[in-house]
Design a protein around this motif. Sequence first.
Motif, short mmCIF file in Angstrom:
data_model
loop_
_atom_site.label_atom_id
_atom_site.label_comp_id
_atom_site.label_asym_id
_atom_site.label_seq_id
_atom_site.Cartn_x
_atom_site.Cartn_y
_atom_site.Cartn_z
N PRO A 211 30.19 33.56 37.87
CA PRO A 211 30.01 32.21 38.30
C PRO A 211 30.20 31.12 39.44
N GLU A 212 31.12 30.18 38.13
CA GLU A 212 31.65 28.53 38.46
C GLU A 212 31.88 28.90 39.91
N LEU A 213 33.09 29.99 40.18
CA LEU A 213 34.16 30.26 41.39
C LEU A 213 33.07 30.72 42.48
N VAL A 214 32.28 31.02 42.53
CA VAL A 214 31.32 31.41 44.14
C VAL A 214 31.09 30.68 45.14
N GLY A 215 31.75 30.88 45.90
CA GLY A 215 31.94 30.15 47.36
C GLY A 215 32.95 29.72 47.68
N THR A 216 34.27 29.86 46.59
CA THR A 216 35.70 29.27 46.36
C THR A 216 36.12 30.14 46.80
N ARG A 217 37.35 29.60 47.28
CA ARG A 217 38.57 30.62 47.70
C ARG A 217 39.08 31.99 46.76
N ARG A 218 39.37 30.42 45.41
CA ARG A 218 39.43 31.83 44.35
C ARG A 218 38.23 32.60 43.97
N GLY A 219 37.51 32.06 44.36
CA GLY A 219 36.21 33.68 43.85
C GLY A 219 36.03 34.42 44.71
N ALA A 220 36.90 34.56 46.23
CA ALA A 220 36.55 36.02 46.61
C ALA A 220 38.26 36.42 46.23
N MET A 221 39.08 36.47 45.49
CA MET A 221 39.96 36.45 46.06
C MET A 221 40.08 37.98 44.82
N PRO A 222 40.30 39.64 45.09
CA PRO A 222 39.81 40.17 44.34
C PRO A 222 40.66 40.44 42.37
N LEU A 223 40.06 40.55 41.44
CA LEU A 223 40.78 41.20 40.35
C LEU A 223 42.20 41.79 40.46
N ARG A 224 41.92 42.17 41.82
CA ARG A 224 43.75 43.06 41.94
C ARG A 224 44.53 41.69 41.75
N GLY A 225 44.46 40.52 42.38
CA GLY A 225 45.07 39.88 42.84
C GLY A 225 45.66 39.50 41.97
N TYR A 226 44.75 38.85 40.56
CA TYR A 226 45.14 37.80 39.14
C TYR A 226 46.36 39.42 38.98
N LEU A 227 45.79 40.62 38.76
CA LEU A 227 45.98 41.00 37.81
C LEU A 227 47.86 41.61 38.78
N GLU A 228 48.39 41.24 39.60
CA GLU A 228 49.36 41.76 40.53
C GLU A 228 50.08 40.14 40.19
#
Length: 456
Positions: A211-228
Amino acid sequence: MPRPRSPVVRLGLALATHRIGAQGMIERATVVRTASPAGKRGGADTGNPGVRRGATLAARALAGLLAVSTSAIAVAQDSWPSPAQVKLVHDRLATFPASRLVAAVDWYQPQEAVKGARHPRPMVLKPTASRTLAPTAVAAATAYAEAQKSYALLVWRKGALEIETYWPGFDRSSRYETASMHKTVVALAIGAAVAAGKIHGVDDPIERYIPELVGTRRGAMPLRGYLEMASGIETPRPGGDASVYWQYYLGDDLNADVARWPDTCAPRTEFCYANANTHYLGWALSNATGMRYADWLSRAIWQPIGASDARLWLDKVGGSPRHSCCLIATAQDWIRIGRLILDQGKVGNRQVVPATWIASMTAPSPANPNYGWQVWRGSPHAPARTYGKSIKAQVPAADPFARDDVVFLDGSAGQRVYVIPSADMVIVRIGTPSTDWDDSRLPNLLLAGLPIDPAK
């Protein structure tokens, strides 16, 4: 309090760690040689070749470090970190076990237990007459591992161990801090959470679980982006004790730290290996499951594979695990992780992680064909494998891997788990961090010793 490091030592330490950057706290054994001899004042002993090299590298790094001074000023103006947090990093740097960073597992405090199987069964070592690897190949691989100052070399093939070698001071019960090898385990644990319905899928925006990332660019990034490793986050440059870089590796508030990492890579299209990606994945996983990460890891992965108890290094008591490193485990248990990947997520008759998840994990990602989801791929051949901008490290593979389906866990300059499905083989090497590790050499030496008949 230990005597503060000289500027040369500080810069040399920062540079060496930065060059291997995302693999964590490595090459320290080389760097500490830049320190002045005990009891002497003044600078480093410039008559020592190692010192001269450290000083030269440090000098070359000075311009680069000064170039990021604006970032350092911004950090200085922030109320974080506190003076106590800065002192903590200073004190930890002063006592860091540079020459034994993989083996000195009790230094990493505080820790949290990951409960293993109630009655873990040691793996079976095949009788000599039943082994399939040629003795010459075993000898060559063992000699290479010994030259690299290894602690353990294990090779599993077709149902049992064919090699289980420990060098003096180590045995089956020894546990090791193998740094970024943990990243792959985080991805496996997320796969188990998806299968259990705790996480909907990898295309969920991560803010759904943080929830701390809601409304941020990072928050909108899908889990896939972090996995990759393609979320857009870049590894920060090293600085002083208050820097975001050192507060991540040695500080006590990882959630606050990763919020300050720069978003200077192109999201989804640029591969930028950054430990913050794995931290966010672990954070999301804990929130999604409603459990401590250690408890979910134990239930979903560690106990099902039959592993013995392991440990996690926390940022503080009751705090966050260091998801990007520091799963302290035995060599046999790393074989078990390799086998979980080899057997498409299955242990015996139990599907621990979906086979489709393993296939996706080990497939090439759009931003880097040599990287999947928190795991590396041997093909296509990368003669000098890199980690993206801001990390200067390159890991050679002088020759292509002898099989094109090799995937591997990469930790701390030569800590490796190689998985080779076409050879039904898993290789684990753990030892002193190596500055000249060749990614393809050890598996190729062993693959050269297989029988000509692939069925054997």
